[in-house]
Design an enzyme around this catalytic site. Structure first.
Site, mmCIF file in Angstrom:
data_model
loop_
_atom_site.group_PDB
_atom_site.id
_atom_site.type_symbol
_atom_site.label_atom_id
_atom_site.label_comp_id
_atom_site.label_asym_id
_atom_site.label_seq_id
_atom_site.Cartn_x
_atom_site.Cartn_y
_atom_site.Cartn_z
ATOM 1 N N GLY A 186 2.399 0.272 -6.007
ATOM 2 C CA GLY A 186 1.033 -0.144 -6.300
ATOM 3 C C GLY A 186 0.982 -0.735 -7.697
ATOM 4 O O GLY A 186 1.888 -0.500 -8.509
ATOM 5 N N GLN A 239 -2.471 -3.522 -15.643
ATOM 6 C CA GLN A 239 -1.097 -3.143 -16.013
ATOM 7 C C GLN A 239 -0.247 -4.354 -16.372
ATOM 8 O O GLN A 239 0.868 -4.198 -16.902
ATOM 9 C CB GLN A 239 -0.449 -2.362 -14.867
ATOM 10 C CG GLN A 239 -1.102 -0.988 -14.645
ATOM 11 C CD GLN A 239 -0.438 -0.241 -13.534
ATOM 12 O OE1 GLN A 239 -0.790 -0.429 -12.360
ATOM 13 N NE2 GLN A 239 0.519 0.597 -13.858
ATOM 14 N N CYS A 273 3.782 6.441 -12.839
ATOM 15 C CA CYS A 273 2.967 5.283 -13.206
ATOM 16 C C CYS A 273 3.866 4.264 -13.900
ATOM 17 O O CYS A 273 4.648 4.629 -14.783
ATOM 18 C CB CYS A 273 1.839 5.705 -14.143
ATOM 19 S SG CYS A 273 0.741 4.367 -14.591
ATOM 20 N N LEU A 274 3.744 3.020 -13.486
ATOM 21 C CA LEU A 274 4.592 1.984 -14.093
ATOM 22 C C LEU A 274 4.257 1.779 -15.565
ATOM 23 O O LEU A 274 5.043 1.211 -16.316
ATOM 24 C CB LEU A 274 4.437 0.673 -13.321
ATOM 25 C CG LEU A 274 4.942 0.731 -11.875
ATOM 26 C CD1 LEU A 274 4.699 -0.590 -11.168
ATOM 27 C CD2 LEU A 274 6.403 1.134 -11.800
ATOM 28 N N HIS A 333 -5.234 6.269 -7.424
ATOM 29 C CA HIS A 333 -4.499 6.046 -8.669
ATOM 30 C C HIS A 333 -4.801 4.648 -9.230
ATOM 31 O O HIS A 333 -5.052 4.485 -10.426
ATOM 32 C CB HIS A 333 -2.986 6.196 -8.397
ATOM 33 C CG HIS A 333 -2.111 5.955 -9.590
ATOM 34 N ND1 HIS A 333 -1.413 6.958 -10.210
ATOM 35 C CD2 HIS A 333 -1.803 4.814 -10.266
ATOM 36 C CE1 HIS A 333 -0.722 6.453 -11.235
ATOM 37 N NE2 HIS A 333 -0.938 5.150 -11.285
ATOM 38 N N GLU A 334 -4.814 3.648 -8.350
ATOM 39 C CA GLU A 334 -5.044 2.266 -8.810
ATOM 40 C C GLU A 334 -6.495 2.035 -9.209
ATOM 41 O O GLU A 334 -6.761 1.359 -10.208
ATOM 42 C CB GLU A 334 -4.641 1.265 -7.715
ATOM 43 C CG GLU A 334 -3.216 1.370 -7.227
ATOM 44 C CD GLU A 334 -2.176 1.355 -8.334
ATOM 45 O OE1 GLU A 334 -1.077 1.856 -8.084
ATOM 46 O OE2 GLU A 334 -2.463 0.882 -9.459
ATOM 47 N N HIS A 343 -7.070 3.157 -12.565
ATOM 48 C CA HIS A 343 -6.618 2.177 -13.565
ATOM 49 C C HIS A 343 -7.739 1.181 -13.872
ATOM 50 O O HIS A 343 -7.921 0.773 -15.020
ATOM 51 C CB HIS A 343 -5.395 1.390 -13.057
ATOM 52 C CG HIS A 343 -4.075 2.012 -13.385
ATOM 53 N ND1 HIS A 343 -3.648 2.294 -14.661
ATOM 54 C CD2 HIS A 343 -3.056 2.386 -12.581
ATOM 55 C CE1 HIS A 343 -2.435 2.821 -14.622
ATOM 56 N NE2 HIS A 343 -2.055 2.894 -13.369
HETATM 57 O O1 K2U Z 1 -0.172 2.166 -10.712
HETATM 58 C C1 K2U Z 1 1.026 2.342 -10.852
HETATM 59 O O2 K2U Z 1 1.528 2.660 -11.933
HETATM 60 C C2 K2U Z 1 1.905 2.189 -9.662
HETATM 61 C C3 K2U Z 1 2.391 3.489 -9.147
HETATM 62 C C4 K2U Z 1 1.523 3.806 -7.968
HETATM 63 C C5 K2U Z 1 1.566 5.204 -7.478
HETATM 64 C C6 K2U Z 1 1.447 6.266 -8.334
HETATM 65 C C7 K2U Z 1 1.431 7.553 -7.827
HETATM 66 C C8 K2U Z 1 1.513 7.783 -6.474
HETATM 67 C C9 K2U Z 1 1.622 6.711 -5.641
HETATM 68 C C10 K2U Z 1 1.635 5.432 -6.131
HETATM 69 C C11 K2U Z 1 3.860 3.216 -9.000
HETATM 70 O O3 K2U Z 1 4.172 2.774 -7.773
HETATM 71 S S1 K2U Z 1 4.847 4.464 -9.682
HETATM 72 C C12 K2U Z 1 6.215 4.657 -8.725
HETATM 73 C C13 K2U Z 1 5.956 5.644 -7.633
HETATM 74 C C14 K2U Z 1 6.343 5.312 -6.384
HETATM 75 C C15 K2U Z 1 6.148 6.238 -5.369
HETATM 76 C C16 K2U Z 1 5.563 7.454 -5.599
HETATM 77 C C17 K2U Z 1 5.181 7.782 -6.870
HETATM 78 C C18 K2U Z 1 5.381 6.868 -7.913
HETATM 79 ZN ZN ZN Z 2 -0.277 3.764 -12.688
#
Ligand code: K2U
Ligand code: ZN
Length: 179
Positions: A46, A51, A101-102, A143-144, A147
């Site tokens: 996501g 970001q 979180c990226l 989560h998004e 943000h």
């Molecule tokens: O928004 C972001 O930083 C993207 C995250 C989204 C995410 C966070 C938590 C749970 C699900 C999605 C990134 O994809 S972080 C990498 C990731 C991938 C799978 C699960 C958890 C984190």
């Molecule tokens: Zn994030």
């Protein structure tokens, strides 16, 4: 299309409230392309526009399983775009997921959120849609959308944990500037 630099904690941009998209212009479509390219490269499942430094209410998600074992085929990509997404209903039931979180690389903690949500949004054709999500999609959408409101998953942790990780990233940013 371009891979854009990610905004990393403690950058104050992550605390901005992003602005709604009025019209899906060619510029918004180009931004979505950059978001997907950046998200797949990270890799992430996501991404919110803030970001990559764009304070507009746009989210990209792709839950297709990419990191598969040797000899296994990765799932075909399933890109999803959510413009001006808003949660319209949340379930009583909650679920816990280890989130990352990226913008806060290599830091993972368990976060509890409503297990199912309904989200109203505009699609790339400018059409209003509503979906009901559960599982990882529900977690990722919340989560998004956080943000877009300047909220980070570390805001759900204890003050001690939040201050510890913020201090760690502030020190790293300071070292980066001094280098
Ligand atoms: O928004 C972001 O930083 C993207 C995250 C989204 C995410 C966070 C938590 C749970 C699900 C999605 C990134 O994809 S972080 C990498 C990731 C991938 C799978 C699960 C958890 C984190
Ligand atoms: Zn994030």
């Amino acid at each position: 299309m371009a891979i854009r630099p990610l905004v990393i904690l403690p950058d104050a941009q992550l605390r901005l409230v992003s602005k709604p998209v009025e019209v899906v212009t060619p510029e918004i479509k180009a931004l979505v392309e950059d978001m997907f390219e950046t998200m797949y490269d990270a890799p992430g499942i996501g991404l919110a526009a803030i970001q990559i430094g764009e304070p507009v209410r746009v989210v990209t998600i792709d839950l297709a399983k990419r990191d598969v074992k040797e000899g296994e085929e990765p799932e075909p990509r399933r890109p999803q775009v959510f413009i001006n997404p808003e949660v319209t209903w949340t379930s009583e039931e909650h679920s816990v997921y280890e989130e990352g979180c990226l913008s806060i690389p290599e830091y993972y903690e368990e976060v509890e959120r409503p297990a199912q949500v309904k989200v109203r949004y505009m699609d790339l054709d400018g059409k209003t849609q509503e979906i009901e999500a559960d599982g990882l999609l529900a977690t990722c959408l919340q989560h998004e959308i956080d943000h877009l409101n300047g909220v980070l998953f570390i805001d759900y942790l204890s003050r001690l944990k939040r201050e510890r990780v913020t201090k760690k990233f502030a020190k790293a940013a300071k070292r980066e500037r001094a280098a």
